[in-house]
Motif scaffolding. Structure first.
Motif, PDB file in Angstrom:
ATOM      1  N   ASN A  85       0.811  -1.224   0.000  1.00  0.00           N
ATOM      2  CA  ASN A  85       0.000   0.000   0.000  1.00  0.00           C
ATOM      3  C   ASN A  85       0.843   1.273   0.000  1.00  0.00           C
ATOM      4  O   ASN A  85       0.323   2.347  -0.316  1.00  0.00           O
ATOM      5  CB  ASN A  85      -0.936   0.031   1.203  1.00  0.00           C
ATOM      6  N   TRP A  86       2.127   1.164   0.344  1.00  0.00           N
ATOM      7  CA  TRP A  86       2.937   2.384   0.388  1.00  0.00           C
ATOM      8  C   TRP A  86       4.098   2.372  -0.596  1.00  0.00           C
ATOM      9  O   TRP A  86       4.756   3.413  -0.793  1.00  0.00           O
ATOM     10  CB  TRP A  86       3.467   2.650   1.801  1.00  0.00           C
ATOM     11  N   TYR A  98       3.789   6.162  -1.764  1.00  0.00           N
ATOM     12  CA  TYR A  98       2.423   6.611  -2.041  1.00  0.00           C
ATOM     13  C   TYR A  98       1.774   7.322  -0.850  1.00  0.00           C
ATOM     14  O   TYR A  98       2.106   7.051   0.313  1.00  0.00           O
ATOM     15  CB  TYR A  98       1.568   5.403  -2.422  1.00  0.00           C
ATOM     16  N   PRO A  99       0.801   8.198  -1.138  1.00  0.00           N
ATOM     17  CA  PRO A  99       0.027   8.855  -0.071  1.00  0.00           C
ATOM     18  C   PRO A  99      -1.067   7.928   0.461  1.00  0.00           C
ATOM     19  O   PRO A  99      -1.768   7.264  -0.309  1.00  0.00           O
ATOM     20  CB  PRO A  99      -0.587  10.066  -0.791  1.00  0.00           C
ATOM     21  N   ASN A 104      -2.277   6.775  10.860  1.00  0.00           N
ATOM     22  CA  ASN A 104      -1.339   5.904  11.561  1.00  0.00           C
ATOM     23  C   ASN A 104      -0.749   4.824  10.661  1.00  0.00           C
ATOM     24  O   ASN A 104      -0.034   3.945  11.135  1.00  0.00           O
ATOM     25  CB  ASN A 104      -1.968   5.292  12.815  1.00  0.00           C
ATOM     26  N   ARG A 105      -1.030   4.887   9.363  1.00  0.00           N
ATOM     27  CA  ARG A 105      -0.357   4.005   8.407  1.00  0.00           C
ATOM     28  C   ARG A 105       0.825   4.695   7.728  1.00  0.00           C
ATOM     29  O   ARG A 105       1.651   4.032   7.089  1.00  0.00           O
ATOM     30  CB  ARG A 105      -1.338   3.500   7.346  1.00  0.00           C
ATOM     31  N   ARG A 106       0.906   5.999   7.830  1.00  0.00           N
ATOM     32  CA  ARG A 106       1.934   6.723   7.085  1.00  0.00           C
ATOM     33  C   ARG A 106       3.339   6.431   7.589  1.00  0.00           C
ATOM     34  O   ARG A 106       4.314   6.583   6.853  1.00  0.00           O
ATOM     35  CB  ARG A 106       1.621   8.221   7.113  1.00  0.00           C
ATOM     36  N   GLY A 107       3.438   5.983   8.831  1.00  0.00           N
ATOM     37  CA  GLY A 107       4.736   5.591   9.366  1.00  0.00           C
ATOM     38  C   GLY A 107       5.275   4.307   8.771  1.00  0.00           C
ATOM     39  O   GLY A 107       6.432   3.944   9.022  1.00  0.00           O
ATOM     40  N   LEU A 130       5.093  10.378  -3.810  1.00  0.00           N
ATOM     41  CA  LEU A 130       3.810  11.020  -4.067  1.00  0.00           C
ATOM     42  C   LEU A 130       3.088  11.426  -2.780  1.00  0.00           C
ATOM     43  O   LEU A 130       1.952  11.890  -2.835  1.00  0.00           O
ATOM     44  CB  LEU A 130       2.909  10.079  -4.869  1.00  0.00           C
ATOM     45  N   SER A 131       3.742  11.242  -1.635  1.00  0.00           N
ATOM     46  CA  SER A 131       3.037  11.405  -0.363  1.00  0.00           C
ATOM     47  C   SER A 131       2.601  12.838  -0.081  1.00  0.00           C
ATOM     48  O   SER A 131       1.741  13.061   0.777  1.00  0.00           O
ATOM     49  CB  SER A 131       3.895  10.884   0.792  1.00  0.00           C
TER      50      SER A 131
END
Length: 348
Positions: A85-86, A98-99, A104-107, A130-131
Motif C-alpha cells: 500500500n505504500w 504513495y500517499p 497511523n499508516r503513514r509511518g 507522491l506522499s
C-alpha cells in the motif's frame, strides 16, 4: 525515465513481519472488509505472526524469493503487514512511495527498506514520492489502489476514499501509464476500498468481479481493455469477492514457473471450473490467513510487495539472502530474538 519492457511477474517479494498487528479502527471507516473481532491486541498479533510465517513457508516452498523485513516498534503501525500500500518498484529502477488515507499508516513508509533493497544488490535509480498529496486529502495506496498491467503500461483503479484521480494522473504522468478508472461496490453498495480486492492481473488472464462495476460503460471499458491485451477473463461473484478471491498475486518462481498466490479462504471459494481455468495459467499457492483477513480486511496480495527492480550485484544479494534467512528462521523458532538482530544459526 527509461522505458524497458517490464515483466508482469516478479520472482522476489518483500514482506513485513508484524510486530504490532491488530484491528486498526482508523482504517475501518473506508474498509468494509474488516470484521469486528473478539480478541485482544496481543492475541491478534500472535495469530498474525503465525499466519505470516505460514505464508512465507508456502511461498518459499514454491521457490519464490521472499525478503522479510521486521516491523519497527515505533511508530506503532498495526497494518504494516501490507507493504504494497505504500511502495511499488519498477524495472527501470524506480521506487515509488504513495500517499495513504489513514494517518497511523503513514509511518509504514521507511527509507531503511529502500536502503535494505539497495544493500541486497537491487538497483534503485529513481525515488518518486507522491506522499505530498496527503496535504490536500488526496490518496493513492500503491498496488492496493492500482492493479498494474505492467507489460502494456495500463493502471486499473477503482475510485474510493483511498484512490483519487489527481494522484492517479500524477502517477500515470511520471511512470508513463494510461489509466482506466471506474467505480466498484460490494453487494451492499459500499465502495470497494482497494482495486486489488476485486481484480488481479496475471500473464494471459485476469480475475475480476465484474458485478461490482455497476456502470455498463465502465464495465465495458475494463472488459475491452483486458480482452484487447490478451487476457482471459475469470469472473468471480460478490460472495467470492468477500472471500478475498480477487486478492490474488501472480508471481514467477526463481526457476521460471508461473504461480498464483492466494489465501486458503480464497482458494476454497473457487468453483471447479474457475480453479481449472486458473491452473491452466499457473500453479496455485495458498496459505491460511483468516485472522489477518478478518481483522484487517486484506489478504495475500496485500501482504506482498513485488520487487521488479534490476539486480546490480547478484553476489551481494545472495549473501544477504543467506543472512536474512538465518535471522527469520531464528525468530520463527524464538520470537524473543530482537528485531533487526542477526543472531540466527550459521548455515552449513
Amino acid at each position: 525515465m527509461s522505458d524497458p519492457l517490464e515483466e508482469q511477474l516478479a520472482s522476489s517479494v518483500l514482506m513485513v513481519r508484524p510486530l504490532n498487528f491488530h484491528r486498526n479502527p482508523l482504517a475501518a471507516a473506508s474498509n468494509a472488509f474488516m470484521q469486528v473481532v473478539n480478541r485482544s491486541p496481543d492475541e491478534e498479533q500472535a495469530l498474525a505472526l503465525q499466519e505470516f510465517h505460514g505464508l512465507v513457508d508456502a511461498l518459499e516452498k514454491a521457490s519464490v524469493d521472499v525478503i522479510v523485513v521486521d516491523d519497527t516498534p515505533t511508530p506503532a503501525t498495526p497494518d504494516s503487514v501490507f507493504p504494497n500500500n505504500w511502495m511499488s518498484t519498477h524495472a527501470d529502477g524506480t521506487f515509488v512511495m504513495y500517499p495513504m488515507e489513514v494517518p497511523n499508516r503513514r509511518g509504514e513508509r521507511r527509507q531503511d527498506i529502500v536502503d535494505r533493497l539497495r544493500s541486497r544488490g537491487f538497483e534503485i535509480s529513481q525515488l518518486i514520492d507522491l506522499s505530498a498529496h496527503e496535504q490536500s486529502g488526496q490518496y493513492l495506496e500503491g498496488t492496493g489502489s492500482l492493479v498494474l498491467d505492467r507489460r502494456h503500461r495500463i493502471a486499473y483503479a477503482c475510485r474510493s476514499a483511498r484512490t483519487h484521480d489527481a494522484v492517479l494522473d500524477d502517477f500515470a504522468g511520471q511512470l508513463g501509464y494510461s489509466v482506466i478508472a471506474f467505480t466498484a461496490v460490494d453487494n451492499q453498495g459500499r465502495a470497494i476500498y482497494h482495486t486489488n480486492v476485486m481484480m488481479s492481473i496475471g500473464e494471459g488472464f485476469a480475475v475480476i468481479c465484474l458485478q461490482s462495476i455497476r456502470s455498463d460503460a465502465e464495465r465495458e471499458a475494463v472488459v475491452s481493455s483486458l480482452r484487447n491485451t490478451g487476457h482471459e477473463i475469470i469472473d468471480i461473484s460478490q460472495a467470492q469477492l468477500l472471500a478475498m478471491a480477487g486478492n490474488m498475486l501472480a508471481l514467477r518462481s526463481v526457476s521460471g514457473e508461473r504461480l498464483l498466490a492466494m489465501s486458503s479462504q480464497a482458494r476454497a471459494s473457487l468453483t471447479d471450473d474457475q480453479r481449472r481455468r486458473l491452473e491452466a495459467h499457473a500453479n496455485l499457492v495458498s496459505a491460511p490467513i483468516i485472522s489477518i483477513e478478518d481483522s484487517a480486511g486484506g489478504s495475500v496480495r496485500c501482504m506482498l510487495a513485488e520487487i521488479h527492480l534490476p539486480v546490480k550485484d547478484a553476489h551481494n544479494r545472495q549473501a544477504h539472502n543467506a543472512e536474512e534467512y538465518d535471522h527469520v528462521e531464528c525468530q520463527r523458532q524464538d520470537p524473543d530474538v530482537p528485531a533487526g538482530s542477526f543472531h540466527g544459526r550459521l548455515r552449513d
